[in-house]
Write an enzyme that holds these catalytic residues in place. Structure first.
Site, PDB file in Angstrom:
ATOM      1  N   CYS A 105      28.946  -5.887  46.351  1.00 27.98           N
ATOM      2  CA  CYS A 105      30.122  -5.465  47.094  1.00 27.98           C
ATOM      3  C   CYS A 105      31.158  -6.590  47.083  1.00 27.98           C
ATOM      4  CB  CYS A 105      29.848  -5.084  48.548  1.00 27.98           C
ATOM      5  SG  CYS A 105      28.705  -3.716  48.723  1.00 27.98           S
ATOM      6  N   ARG A 138      31.325  -6.980  41.261  1.00 30.27           N
ATOM      7  CA  ARG A 138      30.318  -7.081  42.318  1.00 30.27           C
ATOM      8  C   ARG A 138      29.748  -5.722  42.721  1.00 30.27           C
ATOM      9  NH1 ARG A 138      30.665 -12.118  44.846  1.00 30.27           N
ATOM     10  NH2 ARG A 138      29.544 -11.307  46.638  1.00 30.27           N
ATOM     11  N   TRP A 193      28.582  -1.693  45.967  1.00 32.09           N
ATOM     12  CA  TRP A 193      27.296  -1.481  45.292  1.00 32.09           C
ATOM     13  C   TRP A 193      26.406  -0.852  46.348  1.00 32.09           C
ATOM     14  CZ3 TRP A 193      22.108  -3.110  45.541  1.00 32.09           C
ATOM     15  CH2 TRP A 193      21.356  -2.870  44.383  1.00 32.09           C
ATOM     16  N   ASN A 225      29.844  -6.171  53.330  1.00 26.26           N
ATOM     17  CA  ASN A 225      28.932  -6.512  52.244  1.00 26.26           C
ATOM     18  C   ASN A 225      27.644  -6.939  52.905  1.00 26.26           C
ATOM     19  OD1 ASN A 225      27.678  -7.531  49.947  1.00 26.26           O
ATOM     20  ND2 ASN A 225      28.807  -9.470  50.002  1.00 26.26           N
ATOM     21  N   GLY A 226      26.504  -6.387  52.451  1.00 25.56           N
ATOM     22  CA  GLY A 226      25.226  -6.787  53.034  1.00 25.56           C
ATOM     23  C   GLY A 226      24.435  -5.595  53.508  1.00 25.56           C
ATOM     24  N   GLU A 254      15.670 -13.092  26.707  1.00 26.29           N
ATOM     25  CA  GLU A 254      17.092 -12.955  27.020  1.00 26.29           C
ATOM     26  C   GLU A 254      17.737 -11.883  26.133  1.00 26.29           C
ATOM     27  OE1 GLU A 254      18.900 -13.746  29.362  1.00 26.29           O
ATOM     28  OE2 GLU A 254      20.944 -13.697  28.627  1.00 26.29           O
ATOM     29  N   LYS A 292      19.501  -8.483  27.616  1.00 25.29           N
ATOM     30  CA  LYS A 292      20.888  -8.114  27.324  1.00 25.29           C
ATOM     31  C   LYS A 292      20.947  -6.680  26.803  1.00 25.29           C
ATOM     32  CE  LYS A 292      23.248 -11.354  28.664  1.00 25.29           C
ATOM     33  NZ  LYS A 292      22.199 -11.538  29.608  1.00 25.29           N
ATOM     34  N   GLU A 325      20.144  -4.083  29.643  1.00 28.15           N
ATOM     35  CA  GLU A 325      21.155  -3.867  30.679  1.00 28.15           C
ATOM     36  C   GLU A 325      22.430  -3.259  30.116  1.00 28.15           C
ATOM     37  OE1 GLU A 325      22.572  -7.311  32.916  1.00 28.15           O
ATOM     38  OE2 GLU A 325      22.300  -8.599  31.184  1.00 28.15           O
ATOM     39  N   HIS A 351      -1.818  -8.885  19.813  1.00 28.86           N
ATOM     40  CA  HIS A 351      -2.772  -8.609  20.893  1.00 28.86           C
ATOM     41  C   HIS A 351      -2.430  -7.314  21.635  1.00 28.86           C
ATOM     42  CE1 HIS A 351      -4.700 -12.467  20.295  1.00 28.86           C
ATOM     43  NE2 HIS A 351      -3.496 -13.031  20.279  1.00 28.86           N
ATOM     44  N   LYS A 410      26.997  -7.779  39.538  1.00 33.24           N
ATOM     45  CA  LYS A 410      26.832  -9.126  39.002  1.00 33.24           C
ATOM     46  C   LYS A 410      26.090 -10.044  39.971  1.00 33.24           C
ATOM     47  CE  LYS A 410      28.848 -12.621  36.267  1.00 33.24           C
ATOM     48  NZ  LYS A 410      27.821 -12.445  35.244  1.00 33.24           N
TER      49      LYS A 410
HETATM   50  O1  M6R Z   1      24.101 -15.250  39.728  1.00 29.78           O
HETATM   51  P1  M6R Z   1      22.738 -15.483  39.198  1.00 29.78           P
HETATM   52  O2  M6R Z   1      22.725 -16.384  38.002  1.00 29.78           O
HETATM   53  O3  M6R Z   1      21.773 -15.965  40.249  1.00 29.78           O
HETATM   54  O4  M6R Z   1      22.219 -14.072  38.716  1.00 29.78           O
HETATM   55  C1  M6R Z   1      20.909 -13.901  38.276  1.00 29.78           C
HETATM   56  C2  M6R Z   1      20.727 -12.565  37.598  1.00 29.78           C
HETATM   57  O5  M6R Z   1      21.023 -11.519  38.475  1.00 29.78           O
HETATM   58  C3  M6R Z   1      21.592 -12.438  36.344  1.00 29.78           C
HETATM   59  O6  M6R Z   1      21.332 -13.459  35.434  1.00 29.78           O
HETATM   60  C4  M6R Z   1      21.344 -11.070  35.677  1.00 29.78           C
HETATM   61  O7  M6R Z   1      20.059 -11.014  35.162  1.00 29.78           O
HETATM   62  C5  M6R Z   1      22.401 -10.830  34.599  1.00 29.78           C
HETATM   63  N1  M6R Z   1      22.939  -9.510  34.754  1.00 29.78           N
HETATM   64  C6  M6R Z   1      21.879 -10.964  33.231  1.00 29.78           C
HETATM   65  O8  M6R Z   1      22.825 -10.700  32.258  1.00 29.78           O
END
Ligand code: M6R
Length: 612
Positions: free
Chosen positions: A2, A27, A78, A104-105, A485, A489, A492, A508, A607
């Site tokens: 949010c 956000r 969000w 927010n929260g 990673e 990517k 998501e 395995h 984010k």
């Molecule tokens: O703000 P942060 O680095 O703590 O966020 C951690 C994760 O939420 C963040 O890296 C998330 O996995 C990303 N969307 C990855 O691209």
């Protein structure tokens, strides 16, 4: 999650708040809304489910005289409590329509609060926890909005940032926070409240963090900050040196594409000025004496999502260079397994936003156990940075796209610096070795730029394979975290089933997933283990995999087994993640775009994840 904006000044609040919301949309984008107090003294609320574009459309159809004020609040959501509908969109209002609240929260006692309000005759129109706050303020309001907000904060359990207006208090916006971020922007004849500074840096660079359980009264000509008892509290202002252009798309279709291209410059910022003429790294941010570093017995790294992957790379670097045992923990799991920490433990908490709730709780837990906590964050003044013993800022500039790219890259650079510093102080690497490793690190921006210049075939390949529903990523040693990673990517951004695995593990079990044509990305920069990867690639290719191999210039050992070869410049294997990362970012972005998806705002995500 949010995004919140509050404004009082002399500009049209609608424009300022909407521009701020567009900066904060990363956000959360389940719904958006705005409340403006008009020149005629009315409170106009407009809110819509879906992205900010839907709200803009609704505003276009709203008579301008009902939106013409210079005081307003806004929200991009969000969803937590209640579906992402118009009805649940913020701002929420009380029974009289005089009070508007954005939040927010999450309020843990919201059922009890709502039940009490309904029992006392309030009609609640949404399924949210937030709406209860509007009605609680209505009950407490006796002509002083800030006083009512302070009282209501005492009734709330959980985490919140609240920004509130009252129709009868022109030119006043009240904000309050617990556990989540709220920043004041201090302008000339105008003031701002926002979830982060990007919302107001076009207007002012002077900012102040609102601390835990503080309440702010924002007026055109000044701000007052108090504790919950109403006593004024002081606080330091800081200057925001982020470039406004960095928070714009600058001609790119998506922020993510721009942020990928910004990586050489971002790493230069992280690494720049770190090596003194005496061969010592300047890492004063660690704030530990040489004696304390020498007395360390272990390092624990915590993070979530991509930052967890940066943490895994830190393990290889710190163990190799500084000869300290390193554990890497997903932050949401960390404190629940009763970790063994003491004052000889260094905890490195990595977080781009510095607001991730799981990581913040891990920091608090580690500090309770007397470990020394170092935050590695991109966000100056963030909760994780402030609550840690020390903060190392990655200086990557604002990252807007939900999928993290340049933040991960700068985290890698940062953890290498931390590893080298620990190694030097502990006597495992001498001046010459530190200088040499630092030189390798300082050379990476040019090498990343080189890789970026080679990406056209990767984009073409991504479009070719974009119809596949399963993609695998394999790596060994530091290639393994990068395989994780790469898979994250793609998951998501493109919503496909992607798995990152240690290449040696595939036999395995996971090899059973491979069918004719399954794309498998193999991260295989030159390394002592390359010969073993050659075997792994042969195994999967024999089962029909379409092999996409990331290999070092001049290393032809994998070429005969690769359907597609992506070359990177020669680099010390420990630093290779900084180069192998790039093709996977480009591949996943292009793969998702070929599917017609919005790569800046993938579905269901936000984010900054500020709920546990
Ligand atoms: O703000 P942060 O680095 O703590 O966020 C951690 C994760 O939420 C963040 O890296 C998330 O996995 C990303 N969307 C990855 O691209």
């Amino acid at each position: 999650m949010c995004g919140i904006v509050g404004y009082v000044g002399d500009k049209p609040a609608l424009d300022v708040v909407m521009a701020g919301l567009s900066r904060l949309e990363y956000r959360g984008y389940d719904s958006a809304g705005i409340a403006v107090r008009t020149a005629a003294g009315e409170l106009t609320v407009v809110r819509r489910a879906g992205k900010l574009a839907n709200l803009r459309e609704a505003l276009d159809g709203t008579p301008s005289e009902t939106l013409d004020g210079t005081m307003g609040i806004g929200h991009t959501r969000w969803a937590t409590h209640g579906a992402p509908t118009d009805r649940n969109a913020h701002p929420h209002v009380d029974c009289t329509g005089a009070i508007a609240v954005v939040h927010n929260g999450t309020l843990e006692n919201f059922t009890e609060l709502r039940d009490g309000l309904e029992h006392r005759g309030h009609a609640l129109a949404s399924e949210t926890d937030t709406e209860a706050v509007a009605h609680l303020i209505e009950e407490r309001y006796a002509g002083d909005l800030a006083a009512a907000v302070r009282e209501v904060c005492g009734d709330l359990d959980g985490s919140f940032v609240l920004v509130v207006t009252h129709r009868d208090e022109p030119d006043v916006v009240v904000g309050a926070r617990r556990n989540l971020p709220l920043v004041l922007g201090l302008g000339d004849g105008e003031n701002f409240l926002a979830s982060d500074v990007t919302a107001f840096i076009a207007h002012t660079r002077s900012a102040r963090v609102v601390e835990q359980d503080q309440v702010v009264t924002l007026r055109r000509d000044g701000v007052t900050v108090t504790d919950l008892a109403g006593s004024p509290v002081d606080g330091a202002t800081f200057y925001v040196d982020w470039d406004t252009a960095a928070a714009e798309k600058a001609g790119y279709e998506y922020f993510m594409l721009k942020e990928i291209d910004e990586q050489p410059a971002a790493v230069r910022e992280t690494v720049g000025g770190r090596l003194g003429p005496d061969g010592r790294l300047t890492l004063d941010e660690l704030a530990m004496s040489d004696e304390d570093i020498q007395g360390l017995t272990q390092v624990v790294v915590v993070g979530c999502g991509s930052t967890y992957h940066s943490g895994l790379v830190a393990k290889y670097a710190i163990e190799r260079w500084a000869r300290l045992p390193v554990q890497v923990e997903i932050a949401s799991e960390f404190r629940y397994r009763d970790p063994v920490l003491d004052r000889h433990t260094l905890v490195v908490a990595i977080s781009q936003s510095g607001e991730t709730a799981d990581t913040l709780e891990a920091v608090r837990h580690a500090r309770r156990l007397r470990a020394w906590v170092l935050a590695v964050s991109n966000t100056v003044g963030s909760s994780i940075a402030r609550e840690s013993d020390a903060a190392f800022y990655t200086r990557g500039g604002p990252e807007v796209a939900v999928a993290s790219t340049k933040a991960v890259m700068t985290q890698l650079a940062a953890v290498y610096l931390v590893g080298l510093h620990l190694a030097h102080v502990r006597g495992f690497r001498d001046d010459d070795e530190v200088r040499s490793h630092f030189g390798d690190l300082a050379a990476t921006p040019a090498q990343i730029a080189d890789v970026l210049g080679r990406m056209d075939p990767v984009r073409k390949l991504a479009r070719e394979i974009a119809s596949h529903e399963r993609v695998m990523f394999l790596g060994r040693h530091v290639g393994y975290p990068m395989a994780l990673e790469g898979a994250l990517k793609l998951k998501e951004l493109a919503y496909v089933s992607a798995e990152g695995l240690p290449a040696g593990e595939i036999k395995h079990g996971p090899i059973a997933l491979i069918e004719k044509g399954t794309p498998v990305v193999v991260i295989a920069p030159r390394h002592a283990l390359t010969a073993k990867i050659v075997t792994n690639v042969q195994e999967i290719r024999a089962r029909g995999a379409r092999t996409i191999v990331i290999a070092t210039d001049g290393d032809d050992s994998l070429a005969p087994h690769a359907d597609h070869l992506i070359r990177i410049p020669d680099i010390k294997s420990l630093l290779s993640p900084m180069l192998t990362l790039v093709p996977m970012q480009v591949l996943s972005a292009e793969f998702a775009m070929a599917r017609g998806l919005d790569i800046d705002q993938p579905r269901n995500l936000a984010k900054s994840v500020t709920v546990e």
